[in-house]
Design a protein around this motif. Structure first.
Motif, PDB file in Angstrom:
ATOM      1  N   ILE A 175       0.853  -1.201   0.000  1.00 31.86           N
ATOM      2  CA  ILE A 175       0.000   0.000   0.000  1.00 31.86           C
ATOM      3  C   ILE A 175       0.881   1.241   0.000  1.00 31.86           C
ATOM      4  O   ILE A 175       0.661   2.196  -0.763  1.00 31.86           O
ATOM      5  CB  ILE A 175      -0.929  -0.006   1.236  1.00 31.86           C
ATOM      6  CG1 ILE A 175      -1.920  -1.176   1.138  1.00 31.86           C
ATOM      7  CG2 ILE A 175      -1.661   1.321   1.364  1.00 31.86           C
ATOM      8  CD1 ILE A 175      -2.805  -1.338   2.368  1.00 31.86           C
ATOM      9  N   ALA A 176       1.918   1.234   0.836  1.00 31.38           N
ATOM     10  CA  ALA A 176       2.814   2.392   0.903  1.00 31.38           C
ATOM     11  C   ALA A 176       3.448   2.650  -0.456  1.00 31.38           C
ATOM     12  O   ALA A 176       3.504   3.795  -0.930  1.00 31.38           O
ATOM     13  CB  ALA A 176       3.884   2.148   1.967  1.00 31.38           C
ATOM     14  N   GLU A 177       3.908   1.581  -1.105  1.00 36.20           N
ATOM     15  CA  GLU A 177       4.563   1.731  -2.407  1.00 36.20           C
ATOM     16  C   GLU A 177       3.572   2.269  -3.444  1.00 36.20           C
ATOM     17  O   GLU A 177       3.897   3.164  -4.226  1.00 36.20           O
ATOM     18  CB  GLU A 177       5.108   0.373  -2.842  1.00 36.20           C
ATOM     19  CG  GLU A 177       5.918   0.434  -4.117  1.00 36.20           C
ATOM     20  CD  GLU A 177       6.249  -0.962  -4.632  1.00 36.20           C
ATOM     21  OE1 GLU A 177       6.291  -1.915  -3.824  1.00 36.20           O
ATOM     22  OE2 GLU A 177       6.439  -1.090  -5.847  1.00 36.20           O
ATOM     23  N   ASN A 198       2.741   6.737  -5.921  1.00 32.85           N
ATOM     24  CA  ASN A 198       2.500   7.136  -7.322  1.00 32.85           C
ATOM     25  C   ASN A 198       1.128   7.784  -7.533  1.00 32.85           C
ATOM     26  O   ASN A 198       0.755   8.046  -8.673  1.00 32.85           O
ATOM     27  CB  ASN A 198       2.609   5.900  -8.221  1.00 32.85           C
ATOM     28  CG  ASN A 198       3.948   5.222  -8.090  1.00 32.85           C
ATOM     29  OD1 ASN A 198       4.973   5.889  -8.092  1.00 32.85           O
ATOM     30  ND2 ASN A 198       3.938   3.901  -7.937  1.00 32.85           N
ATOM     31  N   LEU A 199       0.379   7.975  -6.485  1.00 28.49           N
ATOM     32  CA  LEU A 199      -0.989   8.464  -6.661  1.00 28.49           C
ATOM     33  C   LEU A 199      -1.120   9.912  -6.193  1.00 28.49           C
ATOM     34  O   LEU A 199      -0.564  10.294  -5.153  1.00 28.49           O
ATOM     35  CB  LEU A 199      -1.979   7.591  -5.865  1.00 28.49           C
ATOM     36  CG  LEU A 199      -2.029   6.093  -6.193  1.00 28.49           C
ATOM     37  CD1 LEU A 199      -3.153   5.417  -5.411  1.00 28.49           C
ATOM     38  CD2 LEU A 199      -2.228   5.871  -7.690  1.00 28.49           C
ATOM     39  N   ASP A 200      -1.881  10.700  -6.968  1.00 33.30           N
ATOM     40  CA  ASP A 200      -2.177  12.052  -6.496  1.00 33.30           C
ATOM     41  C   ASP A 200      -3.478  12.028  -5.673  1.00 33.30           C
ATOM     42  O   ASP A 200      -4.114  10.978  -5.519  1.00 33.30           O
ATOM     43  CB  ASP A 200      -2.260  13.036  -7.674  1.00 33.30           C
ATOM     44  CG  ASP A 200      -3.336  12.628  -8.686  1.00 33.30           C
ATOM     45  OD1 ASP A 200      -4.313  11.967  -8.278  1.00 33.30           O
ATOM     46  OD2 ASP A 200      -3.206  12.976  -9.875  1.00 33.30           O
ATOM     47  N   ASP A 201      -3.861  13.205  -5.174  1.00 31.64           N
ATOM     48  CA  ASP A 201      -5.031  13.252  -4.281  1.00 31.64           C
ATOM     49  C   ASP A 201      -6.292  12.727  -4.966  1.00 31.64           C
ATOM     50  O   ASP A 201      -7.101  12.022  -4.363  1.00 31.64           O
ATOM     51  CB  ASP A 201      -5.285  14.701  -3.819  1.00 31.64           C
ATOM     52  CG  ASP A 201      -4.224  15.153  -2.816  1.00 31.64           C
ATOM     53  OD1 ASP A 201      -3.308  14.351  -2.533  1.00 31.64           O
ATOM     54  OD2 ASP A 201      -4.320  16.305  -2.332  1.00 31.64           O
ATOM     55  N   GLU A 202      -6.428  13.103  -6.230  1.00 30.57           N
ATOM     56  CA  GLU A 202      -7.641  12.711  -6.946  1.00 30.57           C
ATOM     57  C   GLU A 202      -7.715  11.188  -7.080  1.00 30.57           C
ATOM     58  O   GLU A 202      -8.773  10.573  -6.944  1.00 30.57           O
ATOM     59  CB  GLU A 202      -7.640  13.376  -8.331  1.00 30.57           C
ATOM     60  CG  GLU A 202      -8.993  13.512  -8.986  1.00 30.57           C
ATOM     61  CD  GLU A 202     -10.010  14.273  -8.146  1.00 30.57           C
ATOM     62  OE1 GLU A 202     -11.175  13.846  -8.154  1.00 30.57           O
ATOM     63  OE2 GLU A 202      -9.634  15.265  -7.477  1.00 30.57           O
ATOM     64  N   GLU A 203      -6.574  10.574  -7.337  1.00 33.51           N
ATOM     65  CA  GLU A 203      -6.535   9.111  -7.474  1.00 33.51           C
ATOM     66  C   GLU A 203      -6.795   8.428  -6.131  1.00 33.51           C
ATOM     67  O   GLU A 203      -7.444   7.378  -6.077  1.00 33.51           O
ATOM     68  CB  GLU A 203      -5.181   8.681  -8.042  1.00 33.51           C
ATOM     69  CG  GLU A 203      -5.012   9.087  -9.503  1.00 33.51           C
ATOM     70  CD  GLU A 203      -3.580   8.938  -9.990  1.00 33.51           C
ATOM     71  OE1 GLU A 203      -3.403   8.589 -11.166  1.00 33.51           O
ATOM     72  OE2 GLU A 203      -2.640   9.192  -9.197  1.00 33.51           O
ATOM     73  N   PRO A 206      -3.201  -3.691  -7.849  1.00 33.01           N
ATOM     74  CA  PRO A 206      -4.164  -2.660  -8.236  1.00 33.01           C
ATOM     75  C   PRO A 206      -3.806  -2.116  -9.603  1.00 33.01           C
ATOM     76  O   PRO A 206      -2.700  -2.346 -10.099  1.00 33.01           O
ATOM     77  CB  PRO A 206      -3.953  -1.588  -7.170  1.00 33.01           C
ATOM     78  CG  PRO A 206      -2.534  -1.747  -6.804  1.00 33.01           C
ATOM     79  CD  PRO A 206      -2.215  -3.203  -6.917  1.00 33.01           C
ATOM     80  N   VAL A 207      -4.746  -1.409 -10.187  1.00 30.23           N
ATOM     81  CA  VAL A 207      -4.484  -0.885 -11.525  1.00 30.23           C
ATOM     82  C   VAL A 207      -3.291   0.067 -11.471  1.00 30.23           C
ATOM     83  O   VAL A 207      -3.190   0.922 -10.585  1.00 30.23           O
ATOM     84  CB  VAL A 207      -5.736  -0.204 -12.104  1.00 30.23           C
ATOM     85  CG1 VAL A 207      -6.188   0.977 -11.269  1.00 30.23           C
ATOM     86  CG2 VAL A 207      -5.510   0.210 -13.545  1.00 30.23           C
ATOM     87  N   GLN A 208      -2.374  -0.128 -12.380  1.00 32.08           N
ATOM     88  CA  GLN A 208      -1.159   0.683 -12.435  1.00 32.08           C
ATOM     89  C   GLN A 208      -0.535   0.519 -13.819  1.00 32.08           C
ATOM     90  O   GLN A 208      -0.878  -0.410 -14.550  1.00 32.08           O
ATOM     91  CB  GLN A 208      -0.172   0.264 -11.355  1.00 32.08           C
ATOM     92  CG  GLN A 208       0.199  -1.206 -11.411  1.00 32.08           C
ATOM     93  CD  GLN A 208       0.854  -1.675 -10.128  1.00 32.08           C
ATOM     94  OE1 GLN A 208       1.986  -1.328  -9.871  1.00 32.08           O
ATOM     95  NE2 GLN A 208       0.126  -2.464  -9.345  1.00 32.08           N
ATOM     96  N   PRO A 209       0.404   1.405 -14.164  1.00 33.79           N
ATOM     97  CA  PRO A 209       1.028   1.273 -15.478  1.00 33.79           C
ATOM     98  C   PRO A 209       1.743  -0.070 -15.601  1.00 33.79           C
ATOM     99  O   PRO A 209       2.396  -0.520 -14.658  1.00 33.79           O
ATOM    100  CB  PRO A 209       2.020   2.433 -15.518  1.00 33.79           C
ATOM    101  CG  PRO A 209       1.515   3.406 -14.515  1.00 33.79           C
ATOM    102  CD  PRO A 209       0.859   2.595 -13.447  1.00 33.79           C
TER     103      PRO A 209
END
Lengths: 238, 484
Positions: A102-104, A108-113, B93-96
Motif C-alpha cells: 500500500i505504501a509503495e 504514485n498516486l495524487d489526491d484525486e486518485e 491494483p491498476v497501475q502502469p
C-alpha cells in the motif's frame, strides 16, 4: 454529515494527531470503512483508527511525513492528503493488501486518485461508480431481457434469449437439487432398457451389460427372484 | 478509419412471379492498418478464479498466462490483477504496465482457496479497470474461471446485465472457461453482453492461444461497438440469423480488427407481388446502415447502403450464379445450429439425438474442409461418450461459426482448411478444428499436464492432438526455458 458524501469539503483540514485521529475515525465510521470484511488469510484491519495506528502507518510510509507546525517549527501536523491516505489504506487492507505494498502504491498516486479509491465519493467517473455499486450488491434489476436474432431454421418470431434461459436453469440446478434432498449435481449414466414383459422392465448399466457373463446373469436372475418374493409389497399382501 | 459495408445476395436476382426467400450477407470490412498505426492503450483487469478446484496445475498455468499477458503490455498500458474464491483479493491494483517483474511475485503468490464468488471477482476487476478509464483507449476485464458461480450473485440474467451496463460505461468483459465444470452458457452470456469474446480451454495451457487472440485483436482494433441497422424494403420480410443481440438500434457485430471483416446473415422473404415489374425495375429489398466507435471511443457511421435486385424469368434467373461466400456462410450457420443441438443433446446424455445431429452435420459439411475437421473432433468425443467435452466443444464451435471475424478477401475464406496455414494467420482470423485446444505450437513453459485418467495408447487421438504433435515435431529446439 456533509463529509460522508464528499470528502473534498475537508480539503482545508490541518490538525494535530489527536484531532486527526478523531476526524479520521468519524469519517471512516460514516463511510462504513471500518465495517469492511478483511480478505481471506488477512487479519482484521485492527481495532479501529487510533493514534497508535496512525503513528504506525507514518513509520511504514503508508501516510506521508507529517507537515511542519508553524508554531513549533517541527513536524506533527496532519492534512487532507493524510486523511485520504488513511481512508484509502483501510479500503486496500480489506482487499487483502499488505501495508508495504500500500505504501509503495500510494507514492504514485495524487489526491484525486486516492479519492477514487474511497467508496461513496463523487468521482466524476460513472464507470467507477457503477462498478462500486455492483460490488456492493446492485439493487437495480435487469432492465430488459434483450432482443436476439433467430436461429437458422426457426420460424420468424420474437425471441427471448435461449442462451440466458439455459444459463439461468443451470445456475439454479444445484440449489434446487439440494432442496429436494439430493446431491448438488444430477448423476446420469447410460443404461440398456430391457422390457422383459409389458409390465416388467429392467435397466442395466450399459458398460456392465456389455461385459456381463452368463454366470453373472444367472446370479442376477436368482437375486431378482429372491427380491421379488421378499419385497415389501409381497410381505404386506401376506 | 472507416468501415466498408457490403450487401451480398446469395443470387443477384429474383425469380419473377414467385414467393421466395433470399439470403443476404451483410459484411463490414476494415482495411489494413494505416502507416504509423499505434495500437490502442490498453487497460486490462485480469480476474483469476482461485477456488479449490483450480488448485495445483490449473492455477499455476493460469498465473503464468497472466504473467505472459502482462509481459506483452507496455508502459502506456495499465493492468490490474484480481484473484477470487469466496472472497476477493486485489492482487495488483491498476497501475502502469511495462515492468512485468513488479507484478510477477504477487501473481505467482496467488494460492487456491474455497468457493466461486464469480460476480464479486468480476466486479472487483471492473472497478480496477474503471479507475483508469481516462488513461486508456480500451478497458477490459478478462475473467478466467473453471467453475460455476456459487457464492454471492449467481443469476446469469443479472450477471449478463451487469456486464452490459459496464460495457456501456466503457469497461468490456471477455470470459475464459477452463476444463469441464464451468457454465458455458453463463460465461458466453457475460462476454456477449459485455462486448468481449468468450473462449474455453481443455487445460489452462490451452488458453494461451485465446489470450493471444484477445491481445492481437485489441492491438489491431479498428472498430468496436459495431451496430448495423437493417430495414427491409416495402413488403419484404426480414430475419437476422445466428443469434445476434440487438442493441442501440442495431444488430451487434463483433469488434473488428484492421484487415478483417465482421458479418451478419439475413434472410429476406419476398412476395411474388413485388416481382412483377420486369427486369428494368429493381425491387428495393434491404437498406443497411453501419455505426461504430473507433479505438479511441469516438462515434462514427457510414452512408446507408441499399440492395435492390431485378426480377428475372426462370431461364435468366438460373443463369445467375450463387455467390460462393454467401453459400459458405449459410452452411456454416446451419452447421452451427446442428452443433447447438448436439451440445444440448450431449448435456442430457441423449446419445441417439447426438448421432442424429451428427448425421445432419455430415451432410452439411460434405464440401467444407473446415466443417469436416470440426465434425471429426465432435465425432471423436461422441465416440468416447465425453458428455461435458462434447457439450462445450460443440457449443463454442457454434459460437465461433456464428460470430467470427473473416478475411475481407472472400478467396481467403473459400480455400481449403490447412491447420498449418491457419496457425500462421492472425489469431483473430484463425479457424480451429478444436475450439478448446491450441492450434499453434505450445510454449514449453505452458506444457500440457498429463491426464492420469487417460492412457495415451488406448485413447483414440483427436485431430487437435495430431496437429499439436506435428507442430511440436517441426519446432526448432531452443535453449531450455530456464536459460532464456
Amino acid at each position: 454529515m456533509g463529509f460522508a458524501t464528499d470528502l473534498r469539503t475537508l480539503g482545508g483540514f490541518r490538525g494535530t494527531l489527536p484531532e486527526f485521529a478523531q476526524l479520521a475515525s468519524r469519517v471512516a465510521d460514516a463511510l462504513g470503512l471500518d465495517r469492511l470484511r478483511p480478505a481471506r488469510g488477512r487479519p482484521p484491519a485492527d481495532e479501529g483508527i487510533s493514534e497508535r495506528v496512525i503513528r504506525d502507518y507514518v513509520s511504514r510510509g503508508v501516510l506521508s511525513p507529517t507537515l511542519s507546525n508553524p508554531e513549533t517549527g517541527r513536524g506533527g501536523l496532519y492534512g487532507f492528503r493524510h486523511l485520504l491516505e488513511l481512508l484509502a489504506a483501510r479500503v486496500l487492507l480489506a482487499d487483502g493488501w499488505p501495508l508495504d505494498l500500500i505504501a509503495e502504491h500510494f507514492r504514485n498516486l495524487d489526491d484525486e486518485e486516492l479519492l477514487q479509491l474511497i467508496p461513496g465519493q463523487p468521482t466524476g467517473n460513472p464507470a467507477l461508480e457503477l462498478a462500486r455499486r455492483l460490488r456492493q450488491g446492485d439493487p437495480d434489476p435487469p432492465r430488459s431481457r434483450g432482443r436476439f436474432s433467430i436461429a437458422f431454421s426457426r420460424d420468424p418470431e420474437p425471441l427471448t434469449d435461449p442462451l440466458m434461459a439455459r444459463a439461468r436453469l443451470r445456475a439454479e440446478l444445484p440449489a434446487l437439487l439440494v432442496a429436494l434432498g439430493g446431491e448438488d449435481d444430477v448423476r446420469t449414466r447410460d443404461v440398456v432398457c430391457l422390457e422383459i414383459t409389458p409390465w416388467l422392465t429392467v435397466l442395466v448399466d450399459r458398460e456392465r451389460h456389455r461385459q456381463l457373463s452368463p454366470a453373472q446373469a444367472e446370479r442376477i436372475g436368482r437375486a431378482v427372484a429372491a427380491a421379488l418374493v421378499s419385497s415389501p409389497a409381497e410381505r404386506s399382501r401376506k | 478509419m472507416t468501415l466498408t459495408l457490403a450487401l451480398v445476395p446469395r443470387r443477384a436476382a429474383l425469380l419473377a412471379g414467385r414467393d421466395q426467400r433470399l439470403e443476404v450477407l451483410v459484411r463490414a470490412s476494415a482495411g489494413p492498418a494505416p502507416d504509423g498505426h499505434r495500437r490502442p492503450r490498453l487497460n486490462l483487469a485480469l480476474v483469476i478464479d482461485r477456488s479449490g478446484s483450480m488448485s495445483g496445475r490449473p492455477l499455476e498455468e493460469a498465473k503464468r498466462l497472466a504473467c505472459r499477458m502482462i509481459e506483452r503490455l507496455t508502459a502506456d498500458d495499465h493492468v490490474s490483477v484480481v484473484a477470487y474464491d469466496d472472497r476477493v483479493h486485489v492482487v495488483a491494483p491498476v497501475q502502469p504496465a511495462g515492468d512485468p517483474n513488479r507484478f510477477r511475485p504477487a501473481v505467482m503468490a496467488i494460492d487456491s482457496g474455497g468457493c466461486t464468488a464469480l460476480q464479486a471477482g468480476w466486479a472487483a476487476g471492473a472497478e480496477q479497470a474503471a479507475r483508469r478509464l481516462d488513461r486508456a483507449d480500451l478497458s477490459r476485464v478478462l475473467l478466467l474461471s473453471d467453475g460455476c458461480a456459487n457464492v454471492g450473485e449467481t443469476d446469469p440474467t443479472v450477471l449478463a446485465d451487469q456486464c452490459r451496463r459496464m460495457a456501456a460505461a466503457g469497461v468490456s468483459t471477455s470470459t475464459y472457461g477452463l476444463a469441464n465444470e464451468f457454465n458455458e452458457h453463463l460465461m458466453t452470456a457475460m462476454a456477449r453482453a459485455g462486448g468481449g469474446i468468450a473462449r474455453y480451454g481443455v487445460t489452462a495451457a490451452d488458453l494461451a492461444e485465446p489470450f493471444d487472440e484477445e491481445f492481437e485483436l485489441l492491438s489491431a482494433l479498428a472498430a468496436r461497438r459495431v451496430r448495423v441497422a437493417l430495414t427491409p424494403g416495402p413488403g419484404v420480410g426480414l430475419d437476422v440469423l445466428g443469434g445476434l443481440p440487438h442493441e442501440d438500434g442495431g444488430w451487434c457485430l463483433p469488434d473488428i480488427a484492421f484487415g478483417a471483416a465482421a458479418w451478419a446473415l439475413v434472410r429476406l422473404d419476398v412476395p411474388a407481388a413485388l416481382t412483377g415489374e420486369g427486369p428494368d425495375r429493381p425491387v428495393p429489398l434491404l437498406q443497411a446502415h453501419l455505426k461504430w466507435q473507433d479505438p479511441e471511443g469516438r462515434p462514427a457511421h457510414d452512408e446507408a447502403r441499399l440492395l435492390a435486385l431485378p426480377a428475372l424469368p426462370w431461364a435468366a434467373y438460373q443463369a445467375v450464379p450463387e455467390d460462393p461466400e454467401v453459400v459458405r456462410r449459410v452452411d456454416e450457420l446451419r452447421f452451427a445450429e446442428v452443433e447447438r443441438q448436439a451440445a444440448e443433446a450431449a448435456r442430457l446424455g441423449d446419445w441417439p439425438a447426438v448421432e442424429r445431429a451428427l448425421e445432419v452435420a455430415r451432410d452439411i459439411a460434405r464440401d467444407h474442409p473446415w466443417l469436416q475437421a470440426s465434425l471429426r473432433t465432435i465425432e471423436e468425443l461422441a465416440h468416447r461418450r465425453e458428455r461435458e467435452r462434447l457439450a462445450k466443444e460443440a457449443f463454442y464451435g457454434a459460437a465461433a461459426r456464428s460470430a467470427r471475424l473473416v478475411d475481407p478477401d472472400p478467396f481467403m475464406e473459400l480455400r481449403g482448411f490447412d491447420p498449418n496455414v491457419e496457425a500462421a494467420r492472425p489469431a483473430f482470423l484463425r479457424r480451429k478444428a478444436e475450439q478448446g485446444r491450441n492450434l499453434r505450437p505450445i510454449d514449453p513453459d505452458l506444457d500440457e499436464p498429463t491426464d492420469p485418467t487417460t492412457d495415451p495408447d488406448e485413447s483414440p487421438e483427436g485431430l487437435g492432438d495430431a496437429i499439436r504433435r506435428r507442430l511440436r515435431r517441426r519446432r526448432p529446439k531452443g535453449p531450455p526455458a530456464s536459460q532464456r
